[in-house]
Scaffold this motif. Structure first.
Motif, short mmCIF file in Angstrom:
data_model
loop_
_atom_site.label_atom_id
_atom_site.label_comp_id
_atom_site.label_asym_id
_atom_site.label_seq_id
_atom_site.Cartn_x
_atom_site.Cartn_y
_atom_site.Cartn_z
N MET A 1 2.18 -3.42 -8.93
CA MET A 1 2.98 -4.05 -7.88
C MET A 1 2.45 -5.46 -7.61
O MET A 1 1.31 -5.76 -7.94
CB MET A 1 2.96 -3.19 -6.61
N GLU A 2 3.31 -6.24 -6.99
CA GLU A 2 2.91 -7.63 -6.81
C GLU A 2 1.98 -7.84 -5.59
O GLU A 2 0.87 -8.32 -5.72
CB GLU A 2 4.15 -8.50 -6.68
N THR A 3 2.47 -7.43 -4.42
CA THR A 3 1.70 -7.74 -3.20
C THR A 3 1.54 -6.50 -2.31
O THR A 3 2.50 -5.76 -2.07
CB THR A 3 2.44 -8.84 -2.38
N ALA A 4 0.33 -6.32 -1.82
CA ALA A 4 0.08 -5.23 -0.87
C ALA A 4 -0.61 -5.80 0.37
O ALA A 4 -1.45 -6.69 0.27
CB ALA A 4 -0.82 -4.16 -1.50
N VAL A 5 -0.24 -5.27 1.53
CA VAL A 5 -0.93 -5.62 2.78
C VAL A 5 -1.95 -4.52 3.05
O VAL A 5 -1.65 -3.33 2.91
CB VAL A 5 0.08 -5.71 3.95
N VAL A 6 -3.19 -4.94 3.38
CA VAL A 6 -4.19 -3.95 3.80
C VAL A 6 -4.36 -4.12 5.30
O VAL A 6 -4.87 -5.13 5.77
CB VAL A 6 -5.55 -4.17 3.09
N TRP A 7 -3.90 -3.12 6.04
CA TRP A 7 -3.99 -3.16 7.50
C TRP A 7 -5.34 -2.54 7.90
O TRP A 7 -5.51 -1.33 7.81
CB TRP A 7 -2.80 -2.41 8.09
N ASP A 98 5.11 -5.12 -1.20
CA ASP A 98 5.68 -3.88 -1.72
C ASP A 98 5.07 -2.65 -1.06
O ASP A 98 5.62 -1.56 -1.11
CB ASP A 98 5.40 -3.77 -3.24
N ALA A 99 3.86 -2.83 -0.51
CA ALA A 99 3.17 -1.66 0.05
C ALA A 99 2.23 -2.08 1.18
O ALA A 99 1.79 -3.22 1.24
CB ALA A 99 2.35 -0.98 -1.06
N VAL A 100 1.95 -1.10 2.04
CA VAL A 100 0.91 -1.27 3.07
C VAL A 100 -0.11 -0.18 2.85
O VAL A 100 0.26 1.01 2.72
CB VAL A 100 1.50 -1.16 4.49
N PHE A 101 -1.37 -0.58 2.78
CA PHE A 101 -2.46 0.40 2.68
C PHE A 101 -3.19 0.40 4.02
O PHE A 101 -3.52 -0.66 4.54
CB PHE A 101 -3.44 0.02 1.56
N ALA A 102 -3.48 1.61 4.56
CA ALA A 102 -4.14 1.66 5.87
C ALA A 102 -5.01 2.90 6.00
O ALA A 102 -4.72 3.95 5.41
CB ALA A 102 -3.10 1.66 6.98
N GLN A 103 -6.04 2.74 6.81
CA GLN A 103 -6.89 3.89 7.14
C GLN A 103 -6.14 4.82 8.09
O GLN A 103 -5.40 4.35 8.95
CB GLN A 103 -8.15 3.36 7.86
N THR A 104 -6.34 6.11 7.98
CA THR A 104 -5.75 7.04 8.93
C THR A 104 -6.85 7.67 9.77
O THR A 104 -7.92 7.97 9.26
CB THR A 104 -4.89 8.11 8.22
N VAL A 125 9.27 -0.25 1.39
CA VAL A 125 7.82 -0.53 1.39
C VAL A 125 7.05 0.80 1.41
O VAL A 125 7.29 1.67 2.26
CB VAL A 125 7.43 -1.41 2.61
N ASP A 126 6.16 0.90 0.47
CA ASP A 126 5.37 2.12 0.33
C ASP A 126 4.23 2.10 1.36
O ASP A 126 3.45 1.15 1.40
CB ASP A 126 4.80 2.07 -1.12
N PHE A 127 4.10 3.15 2.20
CA PHE A 127 3.04 3.19 3.20
C PHE A 127 1.98 4.19 2.74
O PHE A 127 2.23 5.39 2.69
CB PHE A 127 3.63 3.61 4.56
#
Ligand SMILES: Cc1cc2nc3c(=O)[nH]c(=O)nc-3n(C[C@H](O)[C@H](O)[C@H](O)COP(=O)(O)OP(=O)(O)OC[C@H]3O[C@@H](n4cnc5c(N)ncnc54)[C@H](O)[C@@H]3O)c2cc1C
Length: 477
Positions: A1-7, A98-104, A125-127
């Motif tokens: 994927m091109e771009t991911a946000v890390v929250w 394309d996606a957000v990666f986050a701690q749960t 957007v893939d969460f």
């Protein structure tokens, strides 16, 4: 994927951060994001704020340190203020992610926020969520979390025998962030916090951030070499090294428990392996236990009757509560601990058990008021560790024993020479040990000879403590 946000949430680190590592391997460019959400500091339903200035400062410093670590890797931390469910989708839209990666995390508000963010994201957007804050991974528990034992010892034994600890994930070497306005890290004042008091008596300066957390570990294990005696010193109350003091860094996620585990194992190989070195891991399993208990019981942890539905008549006496909170109960061991908390944001485990028991057992005041006060004040506040320990002490949580702490005998046992009380209550400096813990036993002549007059120089006790502990002893056992 091109771009991911890390929250980033309570995982303010680059080492052993699977959320970041997975985003970096999945996407060509990564936008690390931290959001200062005003709801994290606003007033709670019980009166105190949700976050006080010590923790506010620690968190701000941690975000600053995370930004530097990401910059060292060629990336950048994007910082914004606002509601996470507004900010995360708007950053996602701005960079066309394309996606957000986050701690749960397991607690109610954390999960609500997570769901609000997920629901506000476009469907394309893939969460992706990662469970990264415990020693044992959720999926490695021998019994699934919804069926685990509610008592610590059987759970611990099962985990010690049936689960291993995963290796920490290395920090990514490079983080490639696209062009985006990084934003400034708001000042403490902008965030609505006063500058916290500075007190030389603080056990540690407690600087936020992964770098400072790793330095603390380096000092405690390797330089001061104190892990070899941890079990016998951990009930101390004065000085930096009677216990690890890892808690503020663990709570903000600046240190990962698995990273600590690896260092403890290395220490055991290179220095010594004994009951004390094991005991630090034992305590990290207490921490895990409460995290998994919160997953299992959710919002029931916040009810007056707790997870075991125990009915007790709680008092709602605001004036008495305020005396306790201000360290003006007239019981020196309690007051000294509360003043340490108020001045520094930290209190030893021994202190926490005693002040909690005094509030719920001796005064009979609603345990949730105490938990909410700790939530505001503690620099190491963690929802599961705090509310779980308070519920436990109040007899509505993870133990069916209805024990209380006799704070007078505890004071004499753990502060035998009254050094702790003298440190935090300088007005009692002249009193010999016997009176430093029980000033009400002085007669008028002694009060004037020591120049400590109760009701003038130090509070009169708010209750007859000696009689109260006799009464508790008789009714409980
Ligand atoms: C009423 C009450 C409220 C508490 N609130 C919190 C809180 O909000 N945040 C928090 O981190 N701890 C809390 N604790 C647990 C404990 O007091 C602190 O973790 C500990 O004092 C922190 O100092 P340390 O890091 O030097 O501990 P150490 O003795 O060095 O222990 C190492 C680590 O083990 C974990 N740990 C140790 N004891 C406990 C415990 N009883 N429960 C859960 N984890 C534990 C902590 O992560 C700690 O950093 C609370 C305890 C009580 C009795």
């Amino acid at each position: 994927m091109e771009t991911a946000v890390v929250w980033f949430r309570d995982d303010l680190r680059v080492e052993d951060n699977l959320t970041l590592a997975d985003a970096v391997s999945a996407a060509e460019t990564v936008v690390p994001l931290y959001v200062f959400d005003p709801r994290r500091r606003r007033e709670s339903q019980y009166g105190p704020d949700k976050m006080g200035s010590h923790r506010g400062q620690f968190r701000r410093e941690s975000v600053d340190d995370l930004r530097e670590s990401l910059q060292d890797r060629g990336g950048e931390l994007v910082v914004r203020e606002g509601l996470v469910e507004d900010v995360v989708p708007s950053v996602v839209e701005g960079v066309d992610a394309d996606a957000v990666f986050a701690q749960t995390k397991p607690a109610t508000e954390e999960v609500e926020r997570e769901h609000a963010v997920r629901d506000a994201l476009p469907g394309t957007v893939d969460f992706q969520r990662r469970f990264t804050h415990t020693l044992h991974h959720l999926n490695d528990l021998p019994t699934p979390y919804d069926r685990i034992d509610d008592t610590f010892t059987p759970w611990r034994k099962e985990v010690e025998q049936g689960a291993s600890v995963r290796d920490p994930v290395p920090a990514p070497e490079r983080v490639s962030t696209p062009q985006v306005d990084p934003g400034v890290i708001p000042s403490l004042d902008d965030l609505g916090f006063d500058t916290p008091p500075h007190d030389d008596r603080s056990v540690l300066p407690f600087e936020g951030g992964e770098t400072a957390g790793q330095d603390r570990l380096q000092h405690y294990l390797w330089e001061a070499d104190r892990l070899r005696e941890y079990k016998s010193t951990r009930n101390g109350m004065l000085g930096p090294d009677y216990s690890s003091k890892f808690s503020p860094w663990l709570a903000a996620g600046c240190l990962s428990p698995r990273w600590i585990h690896r260092e403890v194992k290395r220490y055991e190989d290179e220095r010594v392996s004994n009951e004390d070195t094991y005991w630090l891991l034992f305590e990290l399993r207490w921490r895990d236990f409460f995290q998994f208990q919160f997953l299992k019981h959710g919002g029931n942890f916040f009810t007056p009757t707790g997870i075991r539905n125990v009915e007790r008549e709680w008092k709602h006496d605001r004036a008495a509560f305020r005396q306790w909170a201000a360290g003006e109960t007239g019981v020196p061991f309690i007051d000294a601990n509360m003043r340490e908390l108020n001045e520094t944001g930290y209190m030893s485990n021994r202190g926490r058990q005693n002040v909690a028991s005094f509030l719920v057992d001796a005064l009979g005041i609603d345990w949730r008021w105490g938990a909410a006060y700790f939530e505001e004040r503690l620099i190491d506040y963690d929802v599961a560790s705090n509310w779980g320990n308070w519920a436990y002490q109040a007899g509505v949580g993870n133990d069916s024993r209805d024990g209380f702490f006799n704070v007078l005998s505890q004071a004499e046992r753990y502060d035998g020479d009254a050094e702790y009380v003298h440190t935090w209550l300088p007005e009692l400096q002249a009193l010999p040990t016997e009176y430093a813990h029980r000033p009400w036993r002085m007669d008028a002549d002694e009060e004037s000879s020591y120049d400590v007059v109760l009701g003038v120089d130090y509070s009169e006790p708010m209750i007859d403590v000696e009689a109260r502990f006799v009464e508790l002893q008789e009714t409980r056992y």
